[in-house]
Design a protein around this motif. Structure first.
Motif, PDB file in Angstrom:
ATOM      1  N   GLN A  32      -4.019 -19.841-103.015  1.00  0.00           N
ATOM      2  CA  GLN A  32      -4.834 -19.248-104.075  1.00  0.00           C
ATOM      3  C   GLN A  32      -4.959 -20.190-105.278  1.00  0.00           C
ATOM      4  OE1 GLN A  32      -6.287 -15.904-104.606  1.00  0.00           O
ATOM      5  NE2 GLN A  32      -6.230 -15.863-102.362  1.00  0.00           N
ATOM      6  N   LEU A  33      -3.924 -20.983-105.520  1.00  0.00           N
ATOM      7  CA  LEU A  33      -3.937 -21.877-106.679  1.00  0.00           C
ATOM      8  C   LEU A  33      -5.001 -22.957-106.568  1.00  0.00           C
ATOM      9  CD1 LEU A  33      -0.088 -22.411-107.218  1.00  0.00           C
ATOM     10  CD2 LEU A  33      -1.591 -20.764-108.367  1.00  0.00           C
ATOM     11  N   PHE A  34      -5.463 -23.239-105.351  1.00  0.00           N
ATOM     12  CA  PHE A  34      -6.416 -24.332-105.149  1.00  0.00           C
ATOM     13  C   PHE A  34      -7.834 -23.851-104.871  1.00  0.00           C
ATOM     14  CE2 PHE A  34      -2.266 -26.130-104.299  1.00  0.00           C
ATOM     15  CZ  PHE A  34      -2.330 -27.353-104.930  1.00  0.00           C
ATOM     16  N   LEU A  35      -8.038 -22.546-104.795  1.00  0.00           N
ATOM     17  CA  LEU A  35      -9.387 -22.015-104.593  1.00  0.00           C
ATOM     18  C   LEU A  35     -10.155 -22.033-105.910  1.00  0.00           C
ATOM     19  CD1 LEU A  35      -8.570 -18.944-102.291  1.00  0.00           C
ATOM     20  CD2 LEU A  35      -9.399 -21.205-101.598  1.00  0.00           C
ATOM     21  N   GLU A  36     -11.480 -21.995-105.800  1.00  0.00           N
ATOM     22  CA  GLU A  36     -12.319 -21.930-106.997  1.00  0.00           C
ATOM     23  C   GLU A  36     -12.365 -20.487-107.501  1.00  0.00           C
ATOM     24  OE1 GLU A  36     -13.779 -24.295-108.744  1.00  0.00           O
ATOM     25  OE2 GLU A  36     -12.875 -25.820-107.446  1.00  0.00           O
ATOM     26  N   HIS A  37     -11.991 -20.309-108.760  1.00  0.00           N
ATOM     27  CA  HIS A  37     -11.961 -18.972-109.357  1.00  0.00           C
ATOM     28  C   HIS A  37     -12.758 -18.961-110.656  1.00  0.00           C
ATOM     29  CE1 HIS A  37      -8.555 -17.573-106.821  1.00  0.00           C
ATOM     30  NE2 HIS A  37      -8.078 -18.795-106.985  1.00  0.00           N
ATOM     31  N   THR A  38     -13.527 -17.905-110.856  1.00  0.00           N
ATOM     32  CA  THR A  38     -14.031 -17.634-112.201  1.00  0.00           C
ATOM     33  C   THR A  38     -12.900 -17.104-113.057  1.00  0.00           C
ATOM     34  OG1 THR A  38     -16.220 -17.109-111.323  1.00  0.00           O
ATOM     35  CG2 THR A  38     -15.723 -16.329-113.546  1.00  0.00           C
ATOM     36  N   PHE A  39     -12.030 -16.300-112.418  1.00  0.00           N
ATOM     37  CA  PHE A  39     -10.833 -15.800-113.096  1.00  0.00           C
ATOM     38  C   PHE A  39      -9.743 -15.599-112.053  1.00  0.00           C
ATOM     39  CE2 PHE A  39      -7.872 -12.583-114.452  1.00  0.00           C
ATOM     40  CZ  PHE A  39      -7.589 -12.963-115.752  1.00  0.00           C
ATOM     41  N   PHE A  40      -8.518 -16.001-112.422  1.00  0.00           N
ATOM     42  CA  PHE A  40      -7.362 -15.807-111.553  1.00  0.00           C
ATOM     43  C   PHE A  40      -6.139 -15.605-112.428  1.00  0.00           C
ATOM     44  CE2 PHE A  40      -3.589 -17.627-109.437  1.00  0.00           C
ATOM     45  CZ  PHE A  40      -3.535 -16.823-108.314  1.00  0.00           C
ATOM     46  N   THR A  43       1.371 -13.052-112.036  1.00  0.00           N
ATOM     47  CA  THR A  43       2.570 -12.722-112.814  1.00  0.00           C
ATOM     48  C   THR A  43       3.711 -12.415-111.869  1.00  0.00           C
ATOM     49  OG1 THR A  43       1.380 -11.837-114.743  1.00  0.00           O
ATOM     50  CG2 THR A  43       3.623 -11.078-114.424  1.00  0.00           C
ATOM     51  N   GLY A  44       4.896 -12.908-112.204  1.00  0.00           N
ATOM     52  CA  GLY A  44       6.097 -12.579-111.456  1.00  0.00           C
ATOM     53  C   GLY A  44       7.160 -12.034-112.388  1.00  0.00           C
ATOM     54  N   ASN A  45       7.819 -10.936-111.976  1.00  0.00           N
ATOM     55  CA  ASN A  45       8.927 -10.386-112.759  1.00  0.00           C
ATOM     56  C   ASN A  45       9.979  -9.824-111.818  1.00  0.00           C
ATOM     57  OD1 ASN A  45       7.946  -7.848-111.910  1.00  0.00           O
ATOM     58  ND2 ASN A  45       6.853  -7.478-113.831  1.00  0.00           N
ATOM     59  N   ASN A  46      10.885  -9.013-112.317  1.00  0.00           N
ATOM     60  CA  ASN A  46      11.981  -8.516-111.500  1.00  0.00           C
ATOM     61  C   ASN A  46      11.537  -7.539-110.424  1.00  0.00           C
ATOM     62  OD1 ASN A  46      13.822 -10.015-112.877  1.00  0.00           O
ATOM     63  ND2 ASN A  46      14.771  -8.320-113.974  1.00  0.00           N
ATOM     64  N   ILE A  47      10.371  -6.927-110.586  1.00  0.00           N
ATOM     65  CA  ILE A  47       9.936  -5.878-109.672  1.00  0.00           C
ATOM     66  C   ILE A  47       8.957  -6.378-108.626  1.00  0.00           C
ATOM     67  CG2 ILE A  47       8.605  -3.709-109.569  1.00  0.00           C
ATOM     68  CD1 ILE A  47       9.904  -2.839-112.115  1.00  0.00           C
ATOM     69  N   GLU A  48       8.084  -7.296-108.991  1.00  0.00           N
ATOM     70  CA  GLU A  48       6.988  -7.638-108.096  1.00  0.00           C
ATOM     71  C   GLU A  48       6.411  -9.006-108.426  1.00  0.00           C
ATOM     72  OE1 GLU A  48       3.389  -5.365-108.900  1.00  0.00           O
ATOM     73  OE2 GLU A  48       3.962  -5.231-111.015  1.00  0.00           O
ATOM     74  N   LEU A  49       5.534  -9.438-107.546  1.00  0.00           N
ATOM     75  CA  LEU A  49       4.596 -10.513-107.829  1.00  0.00           C
ATOM     76  C   LEU A  49       3.220  -9.865-107.802  1.00  0.00           C
ATOM     77  CD1 LEU A  49       5.054 -13.588-108.272  1.00  0.00           C
ATOM     78  CD2 LEU A  49       4.075 -13.918-106.022  1.00  0.00           C
ATOM     79  N   SER A  50       2.429 -10.075-108.840  1.00  0.00           N
ATOM     80  CA  SER A  50       1.144  -9.398-108.969  1.00  0.00           C
ATOM     81  C   SER A  50       0.066 -10.425-109.285  1.00  0.00           C
ATOM     82  CB  SER A  50       1.214  -8.353-110.094  1.00  0.00           C
ATOM     83  OG  SER A  50      -0.010  -7.665-110.244  1.00  0.00           O
ATOM     84  N   LEU A  51      -1.077 -10.324-108.608  1.00  0.00           N
ATOM     85  CA  LEU A  51      -2.164 -11.243-108.913  1.00  0.00           C
ATOM     86  C   LEU A  51      -3.490 -10.516-109.007  1.00  0.00           C
ATOM     87  CD1 LEU A  51      -3.280 -13.215-105.775  1.00  0.00           C
ATOM     88  CD2 LEU A  51      -1.202 -11.875-105.670  1.00  0.00           C
ATOM     89  N   PHE A  52      -4.396 -11.113-109.775  1.00  0.00           N
ATOM     90  CA  PHE A  52      -5.781 -10.668-109.866  1.00  0.00           C
ATOM     91  C   PHE A  52      -6.627 -11.799-109.303  1.00  0.00           C
ATOM     92  CE2 PHE A  52      -3.548  -8.261-113.045  1.00  0.00           C
ATOM     93  CZ  PHE A  52      -4.131  -6.992-113.001  1.00  0.00           C
ATOM     94  N   THR A  53      -7.361 -11.525-108.243  1.00  0.00           N
ATOM     95  CA  THR A  53      -8.066 -12.595-107.551  1.00  0.00           C
ATOM     96  C   THR A  53      -9.396 -12.118-106.992  1.00  0.00           C
ATOM     97  OG1 THR A  53      -7.921 -14.187-105.720  1.00  0.00           O
ATOM     98  CG2 THR A  53      -6.793 -12.078-105.416  1.00  0.00           C
ATOM     99  N   GLN A  54     -10.337 -13.051-106.902  1.00  0.00           N
ATOM    100  CA  GLN A  54     -11.612 -12.794-106.221  1.00  0.00           C
ATOM    101  C   GLN A  54     -11.480 -12.978-104.717  1.00  0.00           C
ATOM    102  OE1 GLN A  54     -13.133 -15.739-109.460  1.00  0.00           O
ATOM    103  NE2 GLN A  54     -14.913 -15.122-108.277  1.00  0.00           N
ATOM    104  N   HIS A  55     -10.392 -13.580-104.274  1.00  0.00           N
ATOM    105  CA  HIS A  55     -10.256 -13.991-102.873  1.00  0.00           C
ATOM    106  C   HIS A  55      -9.123 -13.241-102.176  1.00  0.00           C
ATOM    107  CE1 HIS A  55     -13.033 -17.196-103.886  1.00  0.00           C
ATOM    108  NE2 HIS A  55     -12.220 -17.611-104.835  1.00  0.00           N
ATOM    109  N   HIS A  56      -9.118 -11.912-102.301  1.00  0.00           N
ATOM    110  CA  HIS A  56      -8.024 -11.144-101.701  1.00  0.00           C
ATOM    111  C   HIS A  56      -8.062 -11.201-100.179  1.00  0.00           C
ATOM    112  CE1 HIS A  56     -11.370  -8.351-101.652  1.00  0.00           C
ATOM    113  NE2 HIS A  56     -10.704  -7.560-100.827  1.00  0.00           N
ATOM    114  N   HIS A  57      -9.260 -11.288 -99.582  1.00  0.00           N
ATOM    115  CA  HIS A  57      -9.344 -11.383 -98.120  1.00  0.00           C
ATOM    116  C   HIS A  57      -8.714 -12.692 -97.637  1.00  0.00           C
ATOM    117  CE1 HIS A  57     -11.645  -7.759 -97.641  1.00  0.00           C
ATOM    118  NE2 HIS A  57     -12.608  -8.186 -98.436  1.00  0.00           N
ATOM    119  N   ASP A  58      -8.935 -13.765 -98.384  1.00  0.00           N
ATOM    120  CA  ASP A  58      -8.351 -15.044 -98.035  1.00  0.00           C
ATOM    121  C   ASP A  58      -6.824 -14.981 -98.100  1.00  0.00           C
ATOM    122  OD1 ASP A  58      -9.230 -18.151 -97.824  1.00  0.00           O
ATOM    123  OD2 ASP A  58      -7.357 -17.975 -98.950  1.00  0.00           O
ATOM    124  N   PHE A  59      -6.297 -14.195 -99.039  1.00  0.00           N
ATOM    125  CA  PHE A  59      -4.855 -14.051 -99.166  1.00  0.00           C
ATOM    126  C   PHE A  59      -4.265 -13.306 -97.966  1.00  0.00           C
ATOM    127  CE2 PHE A  59      -1.178 -11.538-100.509  1.00  0.00           C
ATOM    128  CZ  PHE A  59      -0.342 -12.533-100.981  1.00  0.00           C
TER     129      PHE A  59
END
Length: 393
Positions: A32-40, A43-59
């Motif tokens: 995901q870090l290398f894909l082209e994003h308008t917005f990405f 966040t990582g914390n004690n409970i989860e890893l959470s992302l906002f992405t245009q490419h969820h199918h790719d993930f």
């Protein structure tokens, strides 16, 4: 306070990755870090890893069906970029007031939002179905949106998500200046779950776009291999070396997919440093442990970042005999992690609720939403007081 609010030409999905799934998700996450994003955003914390992405199918594509069912993906969210024109020394100086002012009319109109503060801009996430077709219409005949206090009880099957089903985001934002002086008068016991003060001292920095090929490798190390970052004070917090030694699958405690097995107090998932990484067309931003930041970006590579002196203060701490919190200019932050797992993504008013509590006590703050938590960053000197306020009010 003056803002420019821009609707970005994209929609994103919020993705929740339980910590027990991190090993299996490392490769698609780094991709995901290398894909082209308008917005990405990640966040990582004690409970989860959470992302906002245009490419969820790719993930999801490279994951097995078993792990795909453990990953939660939201419906579409629109992204509003907020740029402040207040003449302050730093974009972060008035961040708390900005969070409150922008979230108030949306909370009052019953619109659920998520919020992300970064080094250079703020971002508001609004579910696509709430945006309406008249977004930012300048229709002078528009009637004001009705104002009502948001409900703050946990969600249930009978919960009415909106106080006004016909309210559009455009009408709410067009009424912003008129509504800023209003307050939410309903005050009940805090709706939040546990408010945890995370141990890391944090700094928020901007990342130079021209150096992305260099700093993206540092982001990869921070996200996937923080044990490779040689930082003496945060080594006890940088735990993926131990995590990667754990079994791939943790015992499931609820249902066949084990979605509830993400308790941050579970002995198999010890604390890890908070980090928040954002990429947009306006720039990139990173918030994480100041020791790790100073190590990732040593003085010879400091040209890659924009910061308020926190990294230089950390350098001074390493070369002097006194502790950094004795420095008059200590500007590091602490993260208050608020567990919102019982609410889901449709509960409105939470961002404004927490911001209002801190604003009433003159505590400036940054706000970072994830799928299951609110992460509120405050100055070191206010952290314990802010934790008590958020837990008790």
């Amino acid at each position: 306070m003056q803002f420019t609010i821009t609707l970005l030409p994209c929609v994103v999905h919020a993705v929740n990755i339980p910590r027990r799934c991190l090993k299996r998700c490392t490769a698609p996450l780094l991709r995901q870090l290398f894909l082209e994003h308008t917005f990405f955003h990640l966040t990582g914390n004690n409970i989860e890893l959470s992302l906002f992405t245009q490419h969820h199918h790719d993930f999801l594509k490279p994951l097995s069906s078993r792990y795909q069912t453990s990953i939660e993906i939201s419906e579409k969210w629109c992204v509003l970029q907020v740029d402040s024109h207040t003449p302050t020394a730093s974009q972060l100086d008035d961040s708390g007031a900005r969070v409150y002012d922008l979230s108030l009319p949306l909370a009052s109109a019953g619109i659920s939002i998520l919020y992300q503060a970064t080094y250079s801009s703020d971002f508001i996430f609004v579910q696509e179905r709430d945006a309406g077709f008249d977004l930012y219409s300048d229709n002078p005949n528009r009637s004001p949106s009705p104002i009502s206090s948001p409900a703050l009880s946990p969600i249930s099957e009978s919960d009415d998500r909106h106080t006004s089903t016909n309210t559009s985001l455009g009408s709410v934002m067009s009424e912003l200046n008129d509504n800023l002086g209003q307050s939410l008068t309903t005050r009940t016991r805090s709706p939040a779950g546990k408010v945890e003060l995370l141990p890391s001292s944090l700094a928020c920095v901007g990342l130079a776009d021209t150096e992305k090929d260099s700093w993206i490798l540092k982001i990869m190390k921070l996200v996937a291999f923080p044990d490779l970052i040689p930082s003496s004070e945060s080594s006890s917090l940088s735990l993926p070396a131990a995590e990667r030694a754990l079994p791939t699958e943790a015992p499931q405690t609820s249902g066949s997919d084990g979605r509830n097995d993400i308790d941050s107090d579970h002995p198999k998932f010890p604390p890890r440093p908070f980090f928040s990484f954002t990429v947009s067309s306006d720039g990139s931003s990173l918030t994480t442990d100041v020791v790790e930041l100073a190590t990732l970006f040593p003085p010879s590579e400091r040209y890659m970042v924009k910061n308020g002196g926190e990294l230089e203060a950390e350098d001074l701490k390493r070369t002097c005999s006194f502790h950094v919190n004795q420095l008059e200019d200590d500007t590091t932050l602490k993260c208050l992690q608020i567990d919102l797992q019982k609410f889901g993504l449709d509960k409105h008013g939470l961002v404004n609720r927490f911001s209002k509590i801190l604003r009433e006590h003159q505590i400036n703050h940054l706000y970072s939403s994830t799928y299951r938590t609110a992460n509120i960053l405050v100055d070191q000197k206010h952290a314990a007081h802010a934790q008590t306020l958020l837990q008790d009010n």
